[in-house]
Design a protein around this motif. Structure first.
Motif, mmCIF file in Angstrom:
data_model
loop_
_atom_site.group_PDB
_atom_site.id
_atom_site.type_symbol
_atom_site.label_atom_id
_atom_site.label_comp_id
_atom_site.label_asym_id
_atom_site.label_seq_id
_atom_site.Cartn_x
_atom_site.Cartn_y
_atom_site.Cartn_z
ATOM 1 N N MET A 133 0.830 -1.205 0.000
ATOM 2 C CA MET A 133 0.000 0.000 0.000
ATOM 3 C C MET A 133 0.861 1.251 0.000
ATOM 4 O O MET A 133 0.491 2.262 -0.612
ATOM 5 C CB MET A 133 -0.938 -0.002 1.219
ATOM 6 N N LEU A 134 2.005 1.200 0.653
ATOM 7 C CA LEU A 134 2.897 2.359 0.624
ATOM 8 C C LEU A 134 3.398 2.614 -0.792
ATOM 9 O O LEU A 134 3.518 3.775 -1.217
ATOM 10 C CB LEU A 134 4.083 2.141 1.568
ATOM 11 N N GLN A 135 3.689 1.555 -1.534
ATOM 12 C CA GLN A 135 4.102 1.723 -2.930
ATOM 13 C C GLN A 135 2.969 2.311 -3.762
ATOM 14 O O GLN A 135 3.206 3.155 -4.637
ATOM 15 C CB GLN A 135 4.545 0.378 -3.510
ATOM 16 N N VAL A 136 1.744 1.884 -3.494
ATOM 17 C CA VAL A 136 0.585 2.430 -4.212
ATOM 18 C C VAL A 136 0.429 3.922 -3.890
ATOM 19 O O VAL A 136 0.188 4.742 -4.786
ATOM 20 C CB VAL A 136 -0.696 1.660 -3.841
ATOM 21 N N PHE A 137 0.591 4.278 -2.626
ATOM 22 C CA PHE A 137 0.510 5.698 -2.253
ATOM 23 C C PHE A 137 1.571 6.518 -2.996
ATOM 24 O O PHE A 137 1.298 7.634 -3.452
ATOM 25 C CB PHE A 137 0.694 5.868 -0.748
ATOM 26 N N LEU A 138 2.776 5.979 -3.107
ATOM 27 C CA LEU A 138 3.841 6.688 -3.831
ATOM 28 C C LEU A 138 3.454 6.913 -5.282
ATOM 29 O O LEU A 138 3.662 8.001 -5.836
ATOM 30 C CB LEU A 138 5.150 5.898 -3.753
ATOM 31 N N GLU A 139 2.892 5.899 -5.914
ATOM 32 C CA GLU A 139 2.464 6.051 -7.311
ATOM 33 C C GLU A 139 1.333 7.061 -7.428
ATOM 34 O O GLU A 139 1.273 7.827 -8.392
ATOM 35 C CB GLU A 139 2.025 4.698 -7.879
ATOM 36 N N MET A 140 0.445 7.084 -6.459
ATOM 37 C CA MET A 140 -0.638 8.077 -6.473
ATOM 38 C C MET A 140 -0.071 9.489 -6.353
ATOM 39 O O MET A 140 -0.545 10.414 -7.020
ATOM 40 C CB MET A 140 -1.620 7.798 -5.334
ATOM 41 N N GLU A 141 0.953 9.662 -5.534
ATOM 42 C CA GLU A 141 1.601 10.973 -5.413
ATOM 43 C C GLU A 141 2.286 11.366 -6.714
ATOM 44 O O GLU A 141 2.179 12.505 -7.172
ATOM 45 C CB GLU A 141 2.616 10.945 -4.269
ATOM 46 N N ILE A 142 3.016 10.427 -7.305
ATOM 47 C CA ILE A 142 3.743 10.709 -8.540
ATOM 48 C C ILE A 142 2.775 11.145 -9.643
ATOM 49 O O ILE A 142 3.071 12.049 -10.438
ATOM 50 C CB ILE A 142 4.536 9.457 -8.997
ATOM 51 N N ASN A 143 1.602 10.549 -9.671
ATOM 52 C CA ASN A 143 0.613 10.852 -10.700
ATOM 53 C C ASN A 143 -0.326 12.004 -10.311
ATOM 54 O O ASN A 143 -1.292 12.284 -11.034
ATOM 55 C CB ASN A 143 -0.211 9.596 -11.017
ATOM 56 N N GLY A 144 -0.049 12.638 -9.182
ATOM 57 C CA GLY A 144 -0.852 13.783 -8.775
ATOM 58 C C GLY A 144 -2.251 13.437 -8.305
ATOM 59 O O GLY A 144 -3.126 14.313 -8.246
ATOM 60 N N ILE A 145 -2.471 12.169 -7.945
ATOM 61 C CA ILE A 145 -3.804 11.748 -7.508
ATOM 62 C C ILE A 145 -4.059 12.150 -6.064
ATOM 63 O O ILE A 145 -5.177 12.498 -5.685
ATOM 64 C CB ILE A 145 -3.954 10.222 -7.685
#
Length: 459
Positions: free
Chosen positions: A141-153
């Motif tokens: 889930m932490l990796q998913v959060f990082l991807e959400m941040e990178i994509n501006g979500i």
């Protein structure tokens, strides 16, 4: 580094497992760039990076203690760091003591609270906004959060999509985010009540500045006397006399003259060693700025990529200096502008045969630039004497091209109520168009200001 300190870090690192290292890296993202963290695969390397950024050192282990507390390794706190759950809870109740942001804490706590089934639901709902390759079965889930941040979500001030996702199957987590947002709104509301900054309080604004104020909506309050501290760190005489920086005294005098005129409490520290640079900046971050409007820091020295050199040639990370003034570390400056102006040479090469000498060595590395994490922190304005791969210049007789241009423009434009970012842009143009003995220089501005920064000129 002392043997005891190294032994302590070794013993702590040996006790950490892979998932805990991932958690420590996530909680440190406000201080260490994501790209750097991705190269770290074991705790010892992680601790080395924190040491390089002056986040942990012998005699200053609070950040390490906080990280271990956040990931619930109370056993390591007790066995190796002489602390406890109760002590950390007391410490973290002190305003401004916590170094891990509320935002990072929130995301980490949510990740810890999710079951495997919950995580799979989140990944399913994110298909579309995120690439399928980023939502693999083994992605945490932490990796998913990082991807959400990178994509501006998601970001610190926008967690709408995350709330929408949890609304359907984890309403308790949606409420947790609501509580975080309400706490954040209350904090900003208190700042607005204490420090009103609406454009309407400046009835004298006319013309271009008035139009700009309308466009941006607000101007930072600049009504106290003094407006704030103007800290100048000016390294002139080095332990190696070949590294002495002639002309820097003129820069210090020019800055002091301008900022005393602008009603700042201006203080200059000369010829500081690397550790003393950090200690001095930290000292000012711990001062009470509640009756101040702003903080300004000038640093004149030699430097390397991402670093400033002391007169002993010991380096200090720029990120470590600037991060002392985030809202978390310096709450009395939260919501107020923090300005850093850095004139730093690149190496020890000097050119005595010409009147203007380079502040950079022949290999043309970046002079000294702030970390890429800085733009994620609001209310900072950082002016650099040069961009990557370019030289910056200093006259032995009149001072540096960049600082002298800045002071001249502030003297002429501040009375016209021109904001500082615009002044720095004019300085960029002025310096870039100069022909300096056949060479060029291109300064750089990095800004996360949320309002116009206009210095009030005494009548």
């Amino acid at each position: 580094m002392s043997t005891e300190f190294r032994k302590l870090l070794f013993e702590v690192s040996e006790a950490l497992v892979t998932d805990e290292l991932s958690a420590l890296k996530f909680l440190s993202l406000d201080y260490v760039a994501k790209g750097t963290l991705e190269t770290i695969h074991e705790p010892k390397a992680f601790f080395e990076v924190l040491q390089e950024r002056d986040m942990i050192e012998a005699g200053n282990l609070f950040f390490l203690k906080e990280l271990l507390y956040r990931i619930r390794r109370i056993d390591l706190l007790s066995a190796h760091l002489g602390s406890s759950r109760e002590e950390m809870e007391r410490e973290l109740r002190v305003p401004g003591r916590a170094q891990v942001s509320d935002y990072r804490q929130l995301l980490y706590e949510i990740a810890e609270d999710l079951t495997s089934e919950n995580v799979q639901k989140v990944k399913f709902l994110l298909r579309g906004p995120l690439l399928k390759s980023k939502l693999q079965e083994n992605a945490s889930m932490l990796q998913v959060f990082l991807e959400m941040e990178i994509n501006g979500i998601i970001e610190e001030d926008n967690l709408t999509m995350l709330k929408d996702i949890f609304q359907g199957f984890r309403a308790d987590l949606k409420k947790k985010i609501d509580a975080y947002e309400e706490k954040k709104r209350e904090k900003y509301s208190r700042e607005e009540v204490r420090y009103p900054v609406s454009v309407s309080v400046y009835p004298e604004e006319q013309g271009a500045e008035g139009e700009a104020a309308k466009q941006y909506g607000k101007i930072y309050k600049m009504k106290n006397n003094p407006h704030g501290y103007c800290l100048i760190i000016n390294n002139h005489i080095f332990k190696n006399p070949h590294h002495n920086r002639e002309g820097t005294l003129q820069d210090g005098e020019a800055v002091k003259k301008v900022f005393k005129w602008l009603q700042f409490e201006t203080v200059e520290y000369m010829d500081l060693e690397g550790k003393k640079i950090y200690d001095t900046v930290e000292e000012y971050s711990k001062k009470d700025h509640r009756n101040m409007d702003c903080f300004v820091c000038f640093i004149f020295s030699h430097g390397e990529k991402d670093k400033i050199k002391g007169v002993d040639d010991e380096c200090v990370n720029i990120e470590a200096l600037v991060s002392r003034f985030t809202g978390t570390n310096c709450p009395s400056l939260a919501g107020k502008p923090k300005v850093f102006i850095i004139q730093a040479c690149q190496g020890s090469e000097r050119h005595p045969s010409v009147a203007v000498e380079s502040d950079s060595s022949g290999h043309l590395e970046v002079d000294a630039r702030p970390s890429t994490s800085i733009p994620d922190r609001a209310d900072f304005l950082i002016g650099m004497a040069t961009v990557e791969d370019y030289l910056c210049y200093r006259s032995r007789n009149t001072g540096s091209v960049y600082i002298q241009s800045l002071c001249d423009n502030m003297k002429s434009l501040c009375p016209q109520r021109v904001d500082l970012a615009t002044i720095l842009t004019k300085v960029n143009h002025e310096v870039a168009t100069k022909d300096i003995n056949g060479f060029k220089q291109m300064p750089k501005i990095t800004s996360t200001l949320l309002k116009l920064l206009i210095f009030e000129v005494p009548q």
